[in-house]
Design a protein around this motif. Structure first.
Motif, short mmCIF file in Angstrom:
data_model
loop_
_atom_site.label_atom_id
_atom_site.label_comp_id
_atom_site.label_asym_id
_atom_site.label_seq_id
_atom_site.Cartn_x
_atom_site.Cartn_y
_atom_site.Cartn_z
N ALA A 45 0.70 -1.33 -0.27
CA ALA A 45 -0.23 -0.04 0.22
C ALA A 45 0.72 1.27 0.11
O ALA A 45 0.71 2.21 -0.77
CB ALA A 45 -0.73 -0.11 1.05
N ARG A 46 1.97 1.07 0.73
CA ARG A 46 3.01 2.34 0.74
C ARG A 46 3.61 2.59 -0.55
O ARG A 46 3.73 3.75 -1.17
CB ARG A 46 3.92 2.02 1.87
CG ARG A 46 4.89 3.29 2.28
CD ARG A 46 5.79 3.14 3.16
NE ARG A 46 5.17 2.81 4.48
CZ ARG A 46 5.18 1.84 5.15
NH1 ARG A 46 5.73 0.72 4.54
NH2 ARG A 46 4.73 1.50 6.18
N ASP A 87 -0.60 0.81 -12.23
CA ASP A 87 -0.51 0.77 -13.64
C ASP A 87 -1.87 0.78 -14.16
O ASP A 87 -1.93 0.12 -15.23
CB ASP A 87 0.17 -0.34 -14.06
CG ASP A 87 1.44 0.35 -14.99
OD1 ASP A 87 1.75 1.28 -14.75
OD2 ASP A 87 2.29 -0.56 -15.17
N GLY A 88 -2.93 1.44 -13.65
CA GLY A 88 -4.23 1.48 -14.06
C GLY A 88 -5.13 0.03 -13.77
O GLY A 88 -6.09 -0.07 -14.32
N VAL A 89 -4.40 -0.73 -12.86
CA VAL A 89 -5.15 -1.97 -12.41
C VAL A 89 -5.56 -1.89 -10.95
O VAL A 89 -4.62 -1.49 -10.04
CB VAL A 89 -4.20 -3.08 -12.80
CG1 VAL A 89 -4.72 -4.46 -12.09
CG2 VAL A 89 -3.86 -3.26 -14.18
N LYS A 90 -6.78 -2.22 -10.81
CA LYS A 90 -7.24 -2.29 -9.38
C LYS A 90 -6.82 -3.45 -8.68
O LYS A 90 -7.10 -4.59 -9.30
CB LYS A 90 -8.71 -2.01 -9.22
CG LYS A 90 -9.07 -2.21 -7.83
CD LYS A 90 -10.66 -2.19 -7.81
CE LYS A 90 -11.23 -2.28 -6.34
NZ LYS A 90 -12.41 -2.34 -6.27
N LEU A 301 6.46 -7.10 -6.79
CA LEU A 301 5.37 -7.85 -6.52
C LEU A 301 4.20 -7.17 -7.20
O LEU A 301 3.17 -7.98 -7.83
CB LEU A 301 5.23 -7.68 -4.83
CG LEU A 301 5.54 -9.20 -4.35
CD1 LEU A 301 5.45 -8.75 -2.67
CD2 LEU A 301 5.10 -10.33 -4.78
N LEU A 302 4.15 -5.93 -7.09
CA LEU A 302 3.02 -5.16 -7.77
C LEU A 302 3.16 -5.35 -9.12
O LEU A 302 2.01 -5.64 -9.88
CB LEU A 302 3.12 -3.60 -7.47
CG LEU A 302 2.64 -3.22 -6.06
CD1 LEU A 302 2.99 -1.72 -5.65
CD2 LEU A 302 1.33 -3.52 -5.79
N THR A 306 0.11 -7.37 -11.49
CA THR A 306 -0.66 -6.76 -12.66
C THR A 306 -0.34 -7.23 -13.99
O THR A 306 -1.22 -7.12 -14.92
CB THR A 306 -0.27 -5.19 -12.64
OG1 THR A 306 1.23 -4.95 -12.83
CG2 THR A 306 -0.90 -4.56 -11.15
N ARG A 307 0.86 -7.77 -14.13
CA ARG A 307 1.47 -8.28 -15.55
C ARG A 307 1.24 -9.68 -15.37
O ARG A 307 1.15 -10.05 -16.68
CB ARG A 307 2.93 -7.92 -15.62
CG ARG A 307 2.86 -6.24 -15.78
CD ARG A 307 4.19 -6.18 -15.97
NE ARG A 307 4.55 -4.38 -15.62
CZ ARG A 307 5.69 -3.88 -15.91
NH1 ARG A 307 6.81 -4.55 -15.95
NH2 ARG A 307 5.94 -2.56 -15.71
#
Length: 735
Positions: A45-46, A87-90, A301-302, A306-307
């Motif tokens: 989240a940070r 990156d535009g992904v929730k 990780l993010l 997303t990818r």
């Protein structure tokens, strides 16, 4: 080309709303208690900019400020949702408790998610991943859920990243170790060499880039001489594993021919293999460095989520039927399709009332909308089947202590819905004119009994309603009014689950209760024939009471109940009073004879008696019948019957001996063992219920959390005489 920072990727709002299924990722975090799941969620989240550097939301709260019970317990006790944007992904992060007592929350998280992050602590599991974590991994594998591994606590552990990766390969890659490989290597702050702890940065194996976190945010830097050697050594192994999962046969030919493989097809093959659930990347993550925004591994990780993780439209929806069980077409993750959502968690808010966390599988859910709520299949746990029409209240996304309203929830997304007063965990929410029923997920069976009673007179009126609300929120609890003992019994999963349940009952529902020892339903029977004489004669002026009867009692086979036979001849007992004698006998049998336990499996024969033309009555002969049964019991040998349960224990092979020995010590009779495959054995036994009241706790301790069991009532059978005498003595002291 430079690497963008997290603030360029993320959204400071912290609670985004998705407009299409492809822009959603639902990820559940799984791991042992203390592995660092909640800390990892806060770090993500940070990194995404959802919280500030102090870890606080806009209103000053933290992500965990909303649950006082968790603060008092010093551990997570419930499923929590933290939505982020990258990156535009929730990204919906579902943080689950790691303690075994709250496995129901874990299963709800698995149902709501499309992929899983297994968090493994190098400090906790250096000697081997816990059996409970291995079992969840196997559950995910059975349904093809994509999985990745995150190793935490490397900075505080003696075990390094390579050693922990090898442990994970052995445990999670039993069939294919090359399907469990690292995508990055953690680096220390020393630019000329690698370290065990991810304190400085990461080396990306596919791209050869090095990401430096020593400045508090990720920055790309060239690899040092020591980094190059580390990268080349691990990169070849990773490429071999990726090629093995690739659908492009030419890649293998190029690799075997010594050609340099371009990173673009490798990255794409990793993405496809992860989404298919056939390749499981291993990453390392650390909390924020000093006062930095995020630590090493969080951005990676993010990016992986997303990818590489699949969107909800890439995963099959659960099976749905009409409310009467008729088949219907398979659900698709289409916002324009029929509404089908599932309540994955229910909780109470002191100001809003009941709130339902729902996963939308099909259609679009909006505020103030007429919907149908269906719940079937959990009647044995106090959740009666129901089909009701309701209207949704506010639809919102939780974030810390806030509920942020949204205009709609599309297929694939999660949100909270207010004012669904009849909705319970596991229920289906669908269109009111097209009601559906989604098959609920498997709930663990609560097997630890807790007998409760109201603490005071003020709590008596609220007890039933408070317990009903508590069970509605948590389907892993079961409420029972024991007909044999009269106790109110709350069945839970373990001691921690019991503590949380009682605390929620007090703090959320305003009901104080006391606990008492759980009693099993003993019964009694005659071990031999016996005769009894009942005399009830009273004269006090006017009409008196006169009734005399003689009976014979004989034992019957188990399950026969109480039979009554009339063999009176010559009208010694008038015909109109024979039913009175039977009523008195049956009433006394229900109350019990020696220790207050019901009398069963006997035949009572009425042989003789006397009556008075004026003073005999229905009440007098009822009393005489009861006295006759008690007189017969006074001179006979009685058996105390105890309930026996059929127990099925599923346990890893290495614990079978310990389980068999433990069951024998509980007066159990082992009926047999069966191999269930995968190194697991099924043990079948019959055990007195008095010996397994705490078996849910003891088995977990005996098998280090790997054992599971079920129980079902088999029959009542005679208790050993010495134990029976002790039970009768205890009953006498209680009376």
């Amino acid at each position: 080309m430079g690497v963008r920072t997290a603030t360029q990727h993320g959204a400071a709002a912290g609670a985004p709303a998705a407009d299409r299924p492809g822009s959603v990722r639902n990820v559940v975090l799984v791991g042992h208690s203390g592995a660092g799941k909640t800390t990892l969620v806060e770090a993500l989240a940070r990194a995404a900019g959802a919280v500030n550097r102090a870890g606080r939301v806009e209103d000053g709260t933290t992500l965990s400020d909303h649950d006082e019970i968790e603060h008092r317990q010093h551990r997570s006790v419930q499923l929590s949702l933290v939505p982020l944007e990258w990156d535009g992904v929730k990204i919906n992060l579902l943080d689950t408790p790691g303690y075994a007592d709250f496995v129901g929350e874990l299963r709800a998280g698995l149902r709501a998610a499309d992929a899983a992050l297994f968090v493994v602590s190098a400090a906790q599991e250096a000697d081997g991943v816990t059996a409970a974590t291995r079992m969840v991994w196997d559950e995910c594998a059975a349904v093809g859920m994509p999985r990745a591994l995150v190793i935490t606590h490397l900075e505080a552990a003696r075990t390094g990243f390579e050693e922990m990766t090898e442990i994970c390969r052995q445990v999670f890659g039993r069939d294919d170790p090359d399907a469990v490989l690292p995508l990055h290597l953690p680096l220390s702050g020393d630019p000329d060499g690698g370290g065990r702890a991810p304190l400085g940065g990461l080396a990306a194996l596919l791209t050869g880039r090095v990401y430096d976190y020593t400045g508090g945010e990720r920055a790309e830097s060239p690899p040092g001489p020591g980094h190059r050697a580390l990268i080349e050594r691990a990169r070849g192994r990773l490429i071999e594993g990726v090629i093995a999962e690739s659908e492009d046969d030419n890649l293998l030919d190029h690799f075997l021919g010594g050609a340099e493989i371009d990173e673009t097809p490798l990255v794409e093959d990793v993405r496809k293999a992860v989404a298919r659930g056939t390749f499981h990347p291993v990453l390392a993550a650390a909390p924020a460095l000093g006062d930095g925004r995020y630590g090493p591994g969080t951005v990676e990780l993010l990016e992986l989520i997303t990818r590489a993780f699949p969107g909800p439209q890439e995963r099959p929806a659960p099976q749905a039927t009409t409310v009467d069980g008729a088949p219907c077409p398979p659900l698709s993750c289409d916002p324009r399709g029929p509404l089908a959502a599932e309540v994955v968690k229910t909780f109470s808010d002191p100001y809003v009332g009941r709130i339902s966390l729902v996963r939308v599988f099909s259609g679009t859910l909006r505020p103030d909308e007429a919907v149908h709520v269906s719940g079937h299949g959990l009647a044995d746990r106090g959740h009666q089947d129901h089909d009701v029409d309701e209207r949704t209240g506010a639809v919102s996304v939780p974030f810390g202590g806030q509920q942020r309203p949204v205009a709609q929830v599309v297929a694939g997304d999660l949100a909270c819905v207010a004012r669904l007063g009849r909705a319970e965990t596991g229920d289906t929410v669908s269109a009111h004119d097209h009601p559906l029923l989604v098959r609920p997920w498997e709930m663990p069976e609560p097997l630890l009994p807790v007998a409760v009673r109201a603490h005071g007179r003020a709590d008596e009126d609220k007890l039933s309603q408070g317990l009903a609300r508590l069970v509605a929120e948590d389907p892993t609890m079961r409420l029972e009014q024991n007909p044999d003992t009269g106790q109110m019994v709350l069945w839970v999963l373990g001691e921690a689950h019991r503590e949380v349940a009682l605390e929620r009952l007090r703090s959320r529902h305003g009901v104080r209760v006391d606990t008492e020892p759980h009693r099993v339903g003993f019964r009694e029977t005659f071990a031999e024939r016996a005769a009894g004489h009942g005399r009830h004669v009273k004269q006090s002026g006017g009409h008196g009471q006169f009734a005399i009867c003689a009976i014979e009692v004989e034992p019957l086979p188990a399950g026969s109940g109480v039979e009554f036979v009339d063999r009176v001849v010559g009208g010694a007992v008038p015909r109109q009073f024979v039913p009175s004698v039977e009523k008195g006998v049956r009433a006394q049998a229900a109350r019990g004879i020696a220790a207050g336990h019901p009398l069963v499996d006997v035949r009572v024969t009425l042989l003789d008696g006397k009556a008075h033309s004026v003073d005999s009555s229905d009440a007098a002969f009822q009393t005489a019948g009861a006295l006759a049964l008690r007189d017969a019991a006074a001179g006979a040998r009685l058996h105390l019957l105890e309930p026996v349960a059929e127990v099925r224990v599923t346990v890893p092979d290495e614990y079978v001996g310990a389980v068999l020995g433990d069951l024998s010590g509980r007066r159990g009779r082992v009926l047999g063992t069966e191999q269930s495959g995968g190194g697991v054995t099924l043990v079948r036994a019959e055990v007195p219920e008095a010996e397994i009241s705490r078996y849910a706790i003891d088995l977990r301790s005996l098998t280090h959390g790997a054992g599971r069991f079920s129980r079902a009532y088999a029959r009542h059978e005679p208790m050993p005489r010495a134990l029976a005498d002790r039970v009768r003595a205890d009953a006498g002291r209680t009376d």
